[in-house]
Design a protein around this motif. Sequence first.
Motif, short mmCIF file in Angstrom:
data_model
loop_
_atom_site.label_atom_id
_atom_site.label_comp_id
_atom_site.label_asym_id
_atom_site.label_seq_id
_atom_site.Cartn_x
_atom_site.Cartn_y
_atom_site.Cartn_z
N VAL A 97 35.19 49.74 42.87
CA VAL A 97 36.61 49.34 43.35
C VAL A 97 37.27 49.04 41.73
O VAL A 97 36.75 48.24 40.99
CB VAL A 97 36.86 48.09 43.97
CG1 VAL A 97 38.46 47.97 44.17
CG2 VAL A 97 36.27 48.42 45.29
N LEU A 98 38.73 49.87 41.31
CA LEU A 98 39.11 49.44 40.47
C LEU A 98 40.11 48.25 40.57
O LEU A 98 40.86 48.42 41.66
CB LEU A 98 39.85 50.74 39.92
CG LEU A 98 40.77 50.52 38.56
CD1 LEU A 98 39.83 50.48 37.51
CD2 LEU A 98 41.70 51.97 38.36
N THR A 99 40.06 47.30 39.86
CA THR A 99 40.88 45.89 40.26
C THR A 99 41.78 45.76 38.95
O THR A 99 41.77 46.56 37.92
CB THR A 99 39.85 44.87 40.37
OG1 THR A 99 39.58 44.67 39.28
CG2 THR A 99 38.96 45.23 41.47
N CYS A 100 43.02 44.96 39.37
CA CYS A 100 43.70 44.54 38.54
C CYS A 100 44.40 43.25 38.96
O CYS A 100 44.29 42.49 40.06
CB CYS A 100 44.98 45.58 38.52
SG CYS A 100 46.01 45.53 40.13
N ARG A 101 45.31 42.44 37.80
CA ARG A 101 45.83 41.34 38.22
C ARG A 101 46.69 41.52 39.24
O ARG A 101 47.22 42.52 39.37
CB ARG A 101 46.53 40.74 36.95
CG ARG A 101 45.82 40.49 35.61
CD ARG A 101 46.29 39.65 34.65
NE ARG A 101 47.29 40.71 34.01
CZ ARG A 101 48.71 40.70 34.18
NH1 ARG A 101 49.14 39.95 34.90
NH2 ARG A 101 49.35 41.64 33.36
#
Length: 331
Positions: free
Chosen positions: A268-272
């Motif tokens: 999974v590509l995650t972010c804030r």
Amino acid sequence: MSRHTMRTAAVLLLTLMLALTSVASAAPARRLKWTAQEVGTGLLVWTTAISDIAKRELPKDVSIDILPYGAIVASLTLVNDGKADIGWGDVTSAWARDGVILFDKHHPNVRAIASAFSESILQIFVTKDFAQRTGIKSLDDIKARKLPVRIVTKPRGTLGQAAGALQLEAHGITYDDIRKWGGSIIETSVSDIVSLMKDKRADIWFDYLAEGHPSATELTQTADIVMLENSPEARKKLEGYGFHPVLTKAGTWRGQNRDLQQLGGSTVLTCRQDLDDDVVYAIAKAIFGNADEIRAAHASMQVFDEKAAWKVPIPLHPAAAKFYREQGLIK
């Protein structure tokens, strides 16, 4: 108004306009910190490839700094704590959110951008020598016969180590049991693991790896290895941790002569959670629109399915959700 006064006013106006233009042009650019892993790892290759693709859609004032550290477990904490803007996760994303297993606190500030990049699988590699000497067919045999088995995993705190502990636990076995029965647990680097297995100084290697992983491929190509499955009952327990069923076809690994019912999870590509909407939307759009290029970027990403990119174990960032709704993928 005199001609001199008019000239002075014009000069002042021009000066003010230039000053305002200068201030506007000096507005701080947005620099994204994107965690990856050390040089030579697949995760760094993925990050480099996907960030290059993302730049085509990102606003002109946005640049990307790739941080060559973090792996997946550390990446989630870096993003949650605001020390990175973008990172990676998998089933661990939900563990981080809930503060369980590898995480000692809740990680409420992480959101997902996309998934389905690659599939990692809970693996059990057994030396053929040990399998033949003991007649072991499953991990249940270890418990039933209290076999003294020498286990190797990655260091504590990594997903590879957790993969072993969870699989044993699903069969009702603890590390203390292994030691009590005369066995041992060695937590070390992948290179050491391969050497220990090849030299028959270890019997079982637990890990969480994608098909074709270089170290696992090296081991199976240079030593006689048997692959074990988790029992059906254990698989049900492991699904409770976020893993899903995966069929590994016969011949995936050298010496694997039958299909294996295994469990895995997608990267999974995650972010804030508070990352700017225009940034997240642009990244989701770039990924979705360049799927063929992503699949060609690394062997492990050949399975990338852009139409499943919205299927994530944690909430999507609102801007990513907006993009997938526009594509008709989610309601």
